[in-house]
Design a protein around this motif. Structure first.
Motif, PDB file in Angstrom:
ATOM      1  N   ILE A  45       0.729  -1.367   0.194  1.00 52.48           N
ATOM      2  CA  ILE A  45      -0.065   0.204  -0.056  1.00 52.48           C
ATOM      3  C   ILE A  45       0.719   1.266   0.159  1.00 52.48           C
ATOM      4  CG2 ILE A  45      -1.623   1.139   1.625  1.00 52.48           C
ATOM      5  CD1 ILE A  45      -2.930  -1.370   0.159  1.00 52.48           C
ATOM      6  N   LEU A  46       2.295   1.486   0.524  1.00 52.66           N
ATOM      7  CA  LEU A  46       2.815   2.228   0.439  1.00 52.66           C
ATOM      8  C   LEU A  46       3.395   2.735  -0.411  1.00 52.66           C
ATOM      9  CD1 LEU A  46       4.295   4.548   2.170  1.00 52.66           C
ATOM     10  CD2 LEU A  46       6.588   2.616   2.735  1.00 52.66           C
ATOM     11  N   THR A  47       3.639   1.474  -1.385  1.00 59.37           N
ATOM     12  CA  THR A  47       4.758   2.081  -2.214  1.00 59.37           C
ATOM     13  C   THR A  47       3.469   2.154  -3.467  1.00 59.37           C
ATOM     14  OG1 THR A  47       4.430  -0.755  -3.151  1.00 59.37           O
ATOM     15  CG2 THR A  47       6.776   0.157  -2.356  1.00 59.37           C
ATOM     16  N   ILE A  48       2.157   1.803  -3.816  1.00 64.49           N
ATOM     17  CA  ILE A  48       1.289   2.053  -4.682  1.00 64.49           C
ATOM     18  C   ILE A  48       0.222   3.490  -4.043  1.00 64.49           C
ATOM     19  CG2 ILE A  48      -0.770   1.643  -5.498  1.00 64.49           C
ATOM     20  CD1 ILE A  48      -0.667  -1.656  -5.207  1.00 64.49           C
ATOM     21  N   THR A  49       0.054   3.288  -3.293  1.00 65.66           N
ATOM     22  CA  THR A  49      -0.384   5.062  -2.756  1.00 65.66           C
ATOM     23  C   THR A  49      -0.036   5.973  -1.575  1.00 65.66           C
ATOM     24  OG1 THR A  49      -2.330   3.428  -1.117  1.00 65.66           O
ATOM     25  CG2 THR A  49      -2.562   3.467  -2.907  1.00 65.66           C
ATOM     26  N   ARG A  50       1.148   5.710  -1.160  1.00 66.16           N
ATOM     27  CA  ARG A  50       1.975   6.331  -0.149  1.00 66.16           C
ATOM     28  C   ARG A  50       0.395   6.690   1.034  1.00 66.16           C
ATOM     29  NH1 ARG A  50       7.048   6.551  -0.468  1.00 66.16           N
ATOM     30  NH2 ARG A  50       7.536   7.371  -1.877  1.00 66.16           N
ATOM     31  N   PHE A  51      -0.087   5.415   1.656  1.00 55.69           N
ATOM     32  CA  PHE A  51      -1.200   5.063   2.573  1.00 55.69           C
ATOM     33  C   PHE A  51      -2.325   6.206   2.431  1.00 55.69           C
ATOM     34  CE2 PHE A  51       2.361   3.452   5.025  1.00 55.69           C
ATOM     35  CZ  PHE A  51       1.741   2.002   5.214  1.00 55.69           C
ATOM     36  N   LYS A  52      -2.237   7.024   1.229  1.00 55.48           N
ATOM     37  CA  LYS A  52      -3.112   8.838   0.327  1.00 55.48           C
ATOM     38  C   LYS A  52      -5.076   7.237   0.618  1.00 55.48           C
ATOM     39  CE  LYS A  52      -3.039  12.432  -1.826  1.00 55.48           C
ATOM     40  NZ  LYS A  52      -2.440  12.816  -3.002  1.00 55.48           N
ATOM     41  N   GLY A  53      -5.553   8.121   1.239  1.00 60.94           N
ATOM     42  CA  GLY A  53      -6.763   7.303   1.704  1.00 60.94           C
ATOM     43  C   GLY A  53      -7.021   5.853   2.849  1.00 60.94           C
ATOM     44  N   TYR A  54      -5.855   5.622   3.285  1.00 56.01           N
ATOM     45  CA  TYR A  54      -5.621   4.903   4.147  1.00 56.01           C
ATOM     46  C   TYR A  54      -5.142   4.983   5.654  1.00 56.01           C
ATOM     47  CZ  TYR A  54      -6.125   1.703   0.064  1.00 56.01           C
ATOM     48  OH  TYR A  54      -6.251   1.090  -1.282  1.00 56.01           O
ATOM     49  N   SER A  55      -6.138   4.618   7.038  1.00 58.49           N
ATOM     50  CA  SER A  55      -5.817   5.290   7.923  1.00 58.49           C
ATOM     51  C   SER A  55      -4.164   3.813   8.157  1.00 58.49           C
ATOM     52  CB  SER A  55      -7.054   5.045   9.166  1.00 58.49           C
ATOM     53  OG  SER A  55      -6.086   5.565  10.562  1.00 58.49           O
ATOM     54  N   ARG A  56      -3.062   4.293   8.827  1.00 57.29           N
ATOM     55  CA  ARG A  56      -2.249   3.301   9.282  1.00 57.29           C
ATOM     56  C   ARG A  56      -3.051   2.843  10.346  1.00 57.29           C
ATOM     57  NH1 ARG A  56       0.653   8.289   8.733  1.00 57.29           N
ATOM     58  NH2 ARG A  56       2.108   8.417   6.540  1.00 57.29           N
ATOM     59  N   SER A  57      -3.961   2.778  10.958  1.00 56.60           N
ATOM     60  CA  SER A  57      -4.246   1.942  12.370  1.00 56.60           C
ATOM     61  C   SER A  57      -4.661   0.933  11.814  1.00 56.60           C
ATOM     62  CB  SER A  57      -5.016   2.418  13.178  1.00 56.60           C
ATOM     63  OG  SER A  57      -5.930   3.279  12.631  1.00 56.60           O
ATOM     64  N   VAL A  58      -5.243   0.911  10.331  1.00 56.45           N
ATOM     65  CA  VAL A  58      -6.457   0.455   9.676  1.00 56.45           C
ATOM     66  C   VAL A  58      -5.303  -0.823   9.673  1.00 56.45           C
ATOM     67  CG1 VAL A  58      -7.984  -1.094   7.982  1.00 56.45           C
ATOM     68  CG2 VAL A  58      -8.016   1.106   9.153  1.00 56.45           C
ATOM     69  N   PHE A  59      -3.824  -0.745   9.682  1.00 58.12           N
ATOM     70  CA  PHE A  59      -3.226  -2.430   9.226  1.00 58.12           C
ATOM     71  C   PHE A  59      -2.963  -3.081  10.206  1.00 58.12           C
ATOM     72  CE2 PHE A  59      -2.613   0.530   5.992  1.00 58.12           C
ATOM     73  CZ  PHE A  59      -3.156   0.147   5.099  1.00 58.12           C
ATOM     74  N   LEU A  60      -2.587  -2.514  11.123  1.00 58.89           N
ATOM     75  CA  LEU A  60      -2.234  -2.734  12.567  1.00 58.89           C
ATOM     76  C   LEU A  60      -3.644  -3.773  13.541  1.00 58.89           C
ATOM     77  CD1 LEU A  60      -0.266  -2.882  15.290  1.00 58.89           C
ATOM     78  CD2 LEU A  60      -1.473  -1.132  16.387  1.00 58.89           C
ATOM     79  N   ALA A  61      -4.935  -3.187  13.198  1.00 60.70           N
ATOM     80  CA  ALA A  61      -6.068  -3.329  13.793  1.00 60.70           C
ATOM     81  C   ALA A  61      -6.149  -4.911  13.008  1.00 60.70           C
ATOM     82  CB  ALA A  61      -7.175  -2.695  13.378  1.00 60.70           C
ATOM     83  N   ASP A  62      -5.704  -4.889  11.776  1.00 57.26           N
ATOM     84  CA  ASP A  62      -5.886  -6.093  11.049  1.00 57.26           C
ATOM     85  C   ASP A  62      -5.125  -6.767  11.141  1.00 57.26           C
ATOM     86  OD1 ASP A  62      -6.872  -7.502   8.633  1.00 57.26           O
ATOM     87  OD2 ASP A  62      -5.367  -7.478   7.924  1.00 57.26           O
ATOM     88  N   GLY A  63      -3.982  -6.838  11.445  1.00 55.28           N
ATOM     89  CA  GLY A  63      -2.709  -7.865  12.726  1.00 55.28           C
ATOM     90  C   GLY A  63      -3.719  -8.699  13.698  1.00 55.28           C
ATOM     91  N   ILE A  64      -3.575  -7.698  14.375  1.00 58.06           N
ATOM     92  CA  ILE A  64      -4.534  -8.343  15.495  1.00 58.06           C
ATOM     93  C   ILE A  64      -5.559  -9.393  15.404  1.00 58.06           C
ATOM     94  CG2 ILE A  64      -5.273  -7.128  18.558  1.00 58.06           C
ATOM     95  CD1 ILE A  64      -3.119  -4.584  17.574  1.00 58.06           C
ATOM     96  N   ILE A  65      -6.972  -9.029  14.848  1.00 61.44           N
ATOM     97  CA  ILE A  65      -8.014  -9.407  14.725  1.00 61.44           C
ATOM     98  C   ILE A  65      -7.546 -10.847  13.738  1.00 61.44           C
ATOM     99  CG2 ILE A  65     -10.419  -9.062  13.721  1.00 61.44           C
ATOM    100  CD1 ILE A  65      -9.662  -6.259  13.708  1.00 61.44           C
ATOM    101  N   THR A  66      -6.859 -10.582  12.756  1.00 58.25           N
ATOM    102  CA  THR A  66      -6.502 -11.806  12.508  1.00 58.25           C
ATOM    103  C   THR A  66      -5.799 -13.178  12.823  1.00 58.25           C
ATOM    104  OG1 THR A  66      -6.091 -10.512   9.911  1.00 58.25           O
ATOM    105  CG2 THR A  66      -4.923 -12.874  10.125  1.00 58.25           C
ATOM    106  N   PHE A  67      -4.874 -12.307  13.700  1.00 53.40           N
ATOM    107  CA  PHE A  67      -4.424 -13.393  14.478  1.00 53.40           C
ATOM    108  C   PHE A  67      -4.842 -14.038  15.365  1.00 53.40           C
ATOM    109  CE2 PHE A  67      -1.945 -13.829  19.641  1.00 53.40           C
ATOM    110  CZ  PHE A  67      -1.418 -14.874  18.727  1.00 53.40           C
ATOM    111  N   ILE A  68      -5.821 -12.665  16.193  1.00 51.24           N
ATOM    112  CA  ILE A  68      -7.340 -13.717  17.213  1.00 51.24           C
ATOM    113  C   ILE A  68      -8.441 -14.182  16.686  1.00 51.24           C
ATOM    114  CG2 ILE A  68      -8.661 -12.893  19.079  1.00 51.24           C
ATOM    115  CD1 ILE A  68      -7.164  -9.656  19.861  1.00 51.24           C
TER     116      ILE A  68
END
Length: 108
Positions: A45-68
């Protein structure tokens, strides 16, 4: 994101074993796979869009939710089989464990 996670989980061997025999090693593999997939998704996502339009916390939440969720399903299956095979031996809490600890050692 999902196809990338599936590929990473397959490469870590998370779908090869029986879930009723899940161990601590499997949880460490799951944690590493979740971390790696989250980092790779963030890099893409960083290389494609430079996080434009994406909240960085969503990625952290996704990783935690996937693990749980993935770990919780595996632990639920393991607990189900553990209780089904020998319901009284595997369920000790607090004082019951201390009282029955000597009894269990004598049985072995």
């Amino acid at each position: 994101m999902v196809p990338l996670k599936i590929i990473i989980f397959l490469s870590f061997g998370l779908y090869s074993g029986m879930w009723r025999y899940t161990s601590v090693r499997d949880f460490w593999l799951l944690a590493m796979a979740c971390f790696l997939s989250t980092v790779l998704v963030m890099v893409i996502i960083l290389t494609i869009t430079r996080f434009k339009g994406y909240s960085r916390s969503v990625f952290l939440a996704d990783g935690i939710i996937t693990f749980i969720l993935a770990g919780g399903v595996r632990m639920a299956i393991r607990s189900f089989y553990a209780l089904r095979i020998n319901p009284k031996k595997n369920v000790y809490t607090g004082d019951e464990y201390k009282r029955n600890e000597g009894v269990d050692r004598r049985r072995r």
